[in-house]
Design an enzyme around this catalytic site. Sequence first.
Site, PDB file in Angstrom:
ATOM      1  N   CYS A 385       1.082  -1.125   0.004  1.00  0.00           N
ATOM      2  CA  CYS A 385       0.083   0.047  -0.058  1.00  0.00           C
ATOM      3  C   CYS A 385       0.816   1.456   0.023  1.00  0.00           C
ATOM      4  O   CYS A 385       1.535   1.644  -1.047  1.00  0.00           O
ATOM      5  CB  CYS A 385      -0.965  -0.148   1.126  1.00  0.00           C
ATOM      6  SG  CYS A 385      -2.522   0.772   1.014  1.00  0.00           S
ATOM      7  N   HIS A 511      -3.809  -4.905   0.138  1.00  0.00           N
ATOM      8  CA  HIS A 511      -3.067  -5.467   1.579  1.00  0.00           C
ATOM      9  C   HIS A 511      -3.314  -7.222   1.320  1.00  0.00           C
ATOM     10  O   HIS A 511      -4.038  -7.652   1.968  1.00  0.00           O
ATOM     11  CB  HIS A 511      -3.904  -5.040   2.464  1.00  0.00           C
ATOM     12  CG  HIS A 511      -3.837  -3.548   2.920  1.00  0.00           C
ATOM     13  ND1 HIS A 511      -2.681  -3.119   3.909  1.00  0.00           N
ATOM     14  CD2 HIS A 511      -4.371  -2.684   2.282  1.00  0.00           C
ATOM     15  CE1 HIS A 511      -2.975  -1.718   4.074  1.00  0.00           C
ATOM     16  NE2 HIS A 511      -3.818  -1.137   3.216  1.00  0.00           N
ATOM     17  N   GLU A 513      -2.019  -9.165   3.249  1.00  0.00           N
ATOM     18  CA  GLU A 513      -1.736  -9.742   4.404  1.00  0.00           C
ATOM     19  C   GLU A 513      -3.163  -9.717   5.092  1.00  0.00           C
ATOM     20  O   GLU A 513      -3.352 -10.961   5.966  1.00  0.00           O
ATOM     21  CB  GLU A 513      -0.956  -8.865   5.395  1.00  0.00           C
ATOM     22  CG  GLU A 513      -1.858  -7.400   5.983  1.00  0.00           C
ATOM     23  CD  GLU A 513      -1.550  -6.309   4.896  1.00  0.00           C
ATOM     24  OE1 GLU A 513      -1.309  -6.628   3.893  1.00  0.00           O
ATOM     25  OE2 GLU A 513      -1.825  -5.209   5.234  1.00  0.00           O
TER      26      GLU A 513
HETATM   27  N1  GLN Z   1      -2.038   6.543   2.963  1.00  0.00           N
HETATM   28  C1  GLN Z   1      -2.059   5.955   1.408  1.00  0.00           C
HETATM   29  C2  GLN Z   1      -3.339   6.188   1.011  1.00  0.00           C
HETATM   30  O1  GLN Z   1      -4.188   6.595   1.441  1.00  0.00           O
HETATM   31  C3  GLN Z   1      -1.877   4.324   1.946  1.00  0.00           C
HETATM   32  C4  GLN Z   1      -2.767   3.951   2.796  1.00  0.00           C
HETATM   33  C5  GLN Z   1      -2.235   2.385   3.351  1.00  0.00           C
HETATM   34  O2  GLN Z   1      -1.084   2.207   3.409  1.00  0.00           O
HETATM   35  N2  GLN Z   1      -3.180   1.644   3.797  1.00  0.00           N
HETATM   36  O3  GLN Z   1      -3.649   5.884  -0.227  1.00  0.00           O
END
Ligand code: GLN
Length: 539
Positions: A385, A511, A513
């Site tokens: 992410c 994600h 995970e």
């Molecule tokens: N801050 C980034 C976004 O909002 C990544 C978010 C995250 O890592 N879950 O896109």
Amino acid sequence: MGSSTKYIFITGGVTSSLGKGIIAASLGRLLQARGFSVTIQKFDPYLNIDPGTLNPYEHGECYVTDDGAETDLDLGHYERFLNVTTSQSNNVTTGRIYNNVITKERKGEFLGKTVQVIPHITDEIKANFYKLGEDGKYDVVITEIGGCVGDIESLPFIEAVRQARWDLGPNNFLVIHLTLIPYLSAAKELKTKPTQHSVKQLLEAGIQPDILVCRTEHHLPQDVKKKLALFCNVQLNSVIEAMDAETIYDVPLLMKKEKLDERVMSKLKLTSKSNTDLEHWKDFLGRLKNPTQEVTIGLIGKYVSLPDSYKSIIESFTHAGAAVECKVHLKLISSEEIHNDNIEAKLSELDGILVAPGFGERGFEGKIETVRYARENKIPFFGICLGMQVAVIEFARNVMGLASANSTEMDPATAYPVIGLMEEQKKIDQMGGTMRLGSYACDLKKGSKAAQAYGKTKIHERHRHRYEFNNDYLEQVEEAGLLATGKNPDTGLVEIVELKNHPWFVGVQFHPEYKSTALNPQPLFVKFIQAAIDVKKVK
Ligand code: GLN
């Protein structure tokens, strides 16, 4: 409520953090092994509608389900142990309950009545208790009540549990109370008094627990069990010892040894549908405990002082490590402490580097330096992410020469917004539940590292972010050597980037995970560990 569905409620006493989630998940696993379909839900007493707006330092990671619910991290344990997906209905907060009731009141649904905690709030809680059992899909619904018995804020939940006994009938309803038996080393004694008091509090609320699960650092002698049974009004064989375990994945087997599943089944008049004897689980534990190799991986993030902030990532390494019989030494390193002049000292021991998800500017430049280090030194790299977004920004700055490239999250006025907001996101002014959330499809490029890992080209993974790869830069970025190897088939959004001419450098916008389970390790984590093993061998 489903007529044949059995409901088990798990309350906690004496202190928080006793591991109700792990006990719930372990019991669920044992009942599954007996052939029952099981789901677990968590009721949290706080007033936030969901944990999505909470800082990870408050309750640890926010776990995301397929349907895009932002939930308590215990739902992660449920999925990891049971290998079944959860949903919005599996996590309910006091905030959501009140919100539902107040919305109904505004619509006039209470027909002029005074709206009160009893019966309106408790009715709403009960409706939510029974929801997952309604379509008959589950033989057993386990409900974990967050917090501790005696807390002011959990009173309506406890009252609803009391009422549920009468809705459900004695053979369909069971309360397990999880408690702590502290050991006083000066007196060399296990003390039962705190448990007696917490059961007394439950009794005052009209609830007699059926089973006591006692967390303890020492075995409970028979006389201590007898005392607990006598004072807490439970059968002697329903006082279950829960010793501290080497790993949370031991707990199902420990609970089986203590016959927790048998006690539950006998009280609920359930007979086993099958007996799989947990063979796959034991296999997994065998591999986990007998590694043939080891690697050191760095997890670089800004919430490292509370490891629960990265719960699912940490557990994914456990699952994937077991899959390749590799002990993963995970070092949590604060990105705020990483600078150009100390990076060698901080990262040179690592066989693999993971840059974690996150929000906001704090520690961001340390992450950029980290990616640069992994890229230049050909250390296996996994960006998740924000970690993927950092990889793109670092590449734009240091390889493509766009020195001020950034995400508009960090610098809204950047000249090179390689990561930015989609049009739909620009209009949003509310924080809660408004990110790109939940499961989305992703098509993988044949021959890519990602496609090799998954062994197929069509996947689904869960998201939780607002910002995206800016496709205006796609051609330029790919030409310079960072390839978009995974894309959303409907929107064309870039979901995966991979660096050419590097042993293993993969950034994912989703994600991975959240979908790793004990028996289904996540393929990217498996390949990342494998890459770290391979690179370590030739070091
Ligand atoms: N801050 C980034 C976004 O909002 C990544 C978010 C995250 O890592 N879950 O896109």
